[in-house]
Design an enzyme around this catalytic site. Structure first.
Site, PDB file in Angstrom:
ATOM      1  CG  ASP A  31      -0.264  -0.329   2.504  1.00  0.00           C
ATOM      2  OD1 ASP A  31       0.805   0.250   2.772  1.00  0.00           O
ATOM      3  OD2 ASP A  31      -0.786  -1.166   3.265  1.00  0.00           O
ATOM      4  CG  ASP A 100       1.527   2.643 -15.216  1.00  0.00           C
ATOM      5  OD1 ASP A 100       1.381   2.697 -16.448  1.00  0.00           O
ATOM      6  OD2 ASP A 100       2.250   1.806 -14.654  1.00  0.00           O
ATOM      7  CG  ASP A 198      -0.591  -0.153 -20.068  1.00  0.00           C
ATOM      8  OD1 ASP A 198       0.396  -0.838 -19.763  1.00  0.00           O
ATOM      9  OD2 ASP A 198      -1.688  -0.633 -20.417  1.00  0.00           O
ATOM     10  CD  GLU A 252       3.556  -1.650 -22.033  1.00  0.00           C
ATOM     11  OE1 GLU A 252       3.995  -2.719 -21.588  1.00  0.00           O
ATOM     12  OE2 GLU A 252       2.390  -1.233 -21.802  1.00  0.00           O
ATOM     13  CG  HIS A 321       4.654  -4.084 -14.363  1.00  0.00           C
ATOM     14  ND1 HIS A 321       5.312  -3.095 -15.060  1.00  0.00           N
ATOM     15  CD2 HIS A 321       3.416  -4.166 -14.919  1.00  0.00           C
ATOM     16  CE1 HIS A 321       4.506  -2.598 -15.982  1.00  0.00           C
ATOM     17  NE2 HIS A 321       3.356  -3.234 -15.922  1.00  0.00           N
ATOM     18  CG  ASP A 322       3.792  -6.110 -18.000  1.00  0.00           C
ATOM     19  OD1 ASP A 322       3.029  -6.620 -17.157  1.00  0.00           O
ATOM     20  OD2 ASP A 322       3.505  -5.067 -18.629  1.00  0.00           O
TER      21      ASP A 322
END
Length: 550
Positions: A31, A100, A198, A252, A321-322
């Protein structure tokens, strides 16, 4: 190409995945308060920017990339007051915060989609709808299965290039774009310092819905990326939003080469830099469940191409993270974990561009040893495995286990390893994803106490880059392009030259580099007592050396 200075070119970015970084309230989910509590760890690295993965209100079907309210904070992450405290804490430590931006699609729970499915005035056109029992084309979702699903309430099919809970926005509608820009300006007015955008080159789709090549790993990708109005839309976005601020933007972009990318990030382009995926494809043959051995010469060729052919600024990353953990993917997560983690960091910080460090990378975290589908949360991994089982391509998880261990996005989403306690200091509760069992040895506390750790080396790399602008703005010159284990290159700027030599092999390797015969000073090495430079260099397993050439 690199002569014009900018703060974001000289920055180092640290990526935080909030769900897995630090849990302050014991519910097993990271968090915003947890980030504030651990923020000094990030600041002590010497980085300049934090990229925060989505914390907006979301049903969490795709861990926050399915946004239901852009102007609210997801309850599990805290409150807007917590977010404001984080922003202040970041700025107090002389760092910047970028958010993001996910505007190719929204959650199907977003108010816009709810109004669209009901056919309210003007909102039907906010998304892509199709009447009829058959979809208009054969496009597939990036998570497996068709990209069109039927909405029972609307009685029509809608487009979702990702999960069926993530409906694609129709950017052809000016009202959609205006609402997006208004939202972006709202966040900029809160004081953020930019956006990571994104899959932003997917916002323009062709009107005639052509079929995609069925042999592509992602069917339709040649049509729904770099669409006819993509650059125009992003240029409009820039003019209406972040061009009015001293903001940093990174997009991205799927399915781009340097020529295509230059349209987005050249001096007149709408973004500062972008993430491409070409180097993320060297270790598989185009099929998600078919991992393959990677060849260093292929990786060198791809990164070298982007260093020399892009008309614009590079973003430098080897994981996020991907993607899986870099030490497991491109290094050695066994005997030479420490050495290879340092070597890969050396590569990242000695190329021209802006380096991105993903949480845990700075301590050499590794992939997780997944043993069942039940352990996973990643929609992409689960979707590919289940689709392969349904198609009869595999019998069960065992047939896909190695691919999952190699490629699953959950590899980098396991909790941050702060210490050697039961849940690695991430939470007092039950973590939402399992903690990697190697946390007893690989954790921040142990790294802090060890002067030879990956963590201390990363701090040195940040200082090295900041003190040598040749590593930021220099021209890249590849040496030994066909060597199968050594990656060597020279960075040059205004008569200054730095030589980088990396041995990406678990055996000692000797090479001849005439550059190294010049008078040189060793600036950096991941081994103590590295030998003096010379025309012949003998590099130890996973050894990295950086020389200042006179």
């Amino acid at each position: 190409m690199n002569e014009q200075r900018a703060w974001w070119k000289e920055a180092v970015v640290y990526q935080i995945y909030p769900k897995s970084f630090a849990d302050s309230d014991g519910d097993g989910v990271g968090d915003l308060r947890g980030i504030v509590d651990r923020l000094d760890h990030v600041a002590d690295l010497g980085v300049d920017v934090i990229w925060l993965n989505p914390v907006y209100e979301s049903p969490q079907a795709d861990n926050g990339y399915d946004i239901s309210d852009y102007r609210a904070i997801h309850e599990a992450y805290g409150t807007m007051a917590d977010w404001e405290e984080l922003l202040d804490a970041v700025h107090e430590r002389d760092m910047k915060l970028i958010m993001d931006l996910v505007v190719n699609h929204t959650s199907t729970e977003h108010e816009w989609f709810q109004r669209s499915r009901r056919g309210e005035d003007g909102y039907r056109e906010y998304y892509y709808w199709h009447e009829g029992e058959e979809p208009p084309n054969n496009w597939e979702s990036g998570f497996g299965g068709p990209a069109w699903s039927t909405d029972d309430d609307a009685g029509m099919q809608y487009l979702h290039l990702f999960d069926e809970t993530q409906a694609d926005l129709n950017w052809n509608e000016s009202a959609v774009r205006e609402d997006v820009y208004e939202m972006m300006n709202w966040w900029l007015e809160q004081g953020i310092d930019g956006f990571r955008m994104d899959v932003i080159n997917m916002v323009s789709k062709p009107d005639d819905w052509p079929d995609g090549d069925p042999d592509n790993d992602w069917v339709g990708i040649e049509h729904f990326t770099n669409g006819p109005d993509a650059v125009e839309y992003l240029s409009e976005m820039a003019a209406e939003t972040y061009e009015e601020y001293d903001a940093m933007t990174v997009g991205e972009c799927v399915n781009v080469d340097p020529e295509t990318a230059s349209d987005y990030v050249s001096e007149d382009g709408p973004m500062d830099m972008l993430f491409h995926f070409e180097h993320m494809s060297v270790d598989h043959d185009g099929q998600w469940l078919s991992p393959s051995e990677w060849d260093l010469t292929d990786l060198k060729a791809v990164i070298s191409k982007w260093q020399t052919e892009l008309d614009g600024w590079n973003s430098l990353y080897l994981t996020n993270h991907d993607q899986p953990r870099i030490v497991s993917r491109f290094g050695d997560d066994g005997e030479y974990r420490r050495e290879s983690a340092k070597l890969l960091g050396t590569l990242l910080f000695t190329l021209s561009g802006t380096p991105y460090v993903y949480q845990g990378q700075e301590i050499g975290m590794t992939n997780y040893p997944w043993s069942s589908l039940d352990e996973l949360d990643d929609l992409q991994s689960i979707g590919h495995v289940e689709a392969a089982i349904a198609a009869g391509e595999i019998d069960g998880f065992e047939d896909a286990k190695q691919a999952v261990r190699d490629k699953s996005r959950d590899n980098t989403r396991t909790p941050m390893q702060w210490d050697d306690s039961e849940h690695a200091g991430f939470t007092d509760g039950e973590p939402w994803l399992p903690v990697n069992p190697d946390h007893e040895d690989i954790n921040v506390a142990a790294a802090e106490a060890d002067p030879n750790s990956v963590l201390h080396y990363y701090r040195d790399l940040v200082e090295l880059r900041e003190s040598h602008e040749t590593l930021i703005y220099g021209a890249y010159n590849l040496l030994l392009p066909d060597h199968e284990s050594v990656w060597a290159y020279r960075m040059e700027l205004d008569g200054d030259a730095i030589l980088v030599a990396l041995n990406l092999d678990d055996t000692e390797t000797t090479v001849t580099l005439e550059d190294a015969a010049r008078t040189a000073e060793l600036l950096c090495s991941n081994y103590e007592g590295s030998t003096e430079p010379g025309a012949t260099l003998t590099l130890l397993p996973y050894e990295a050396r950086v020389y200042q050439l006179e």
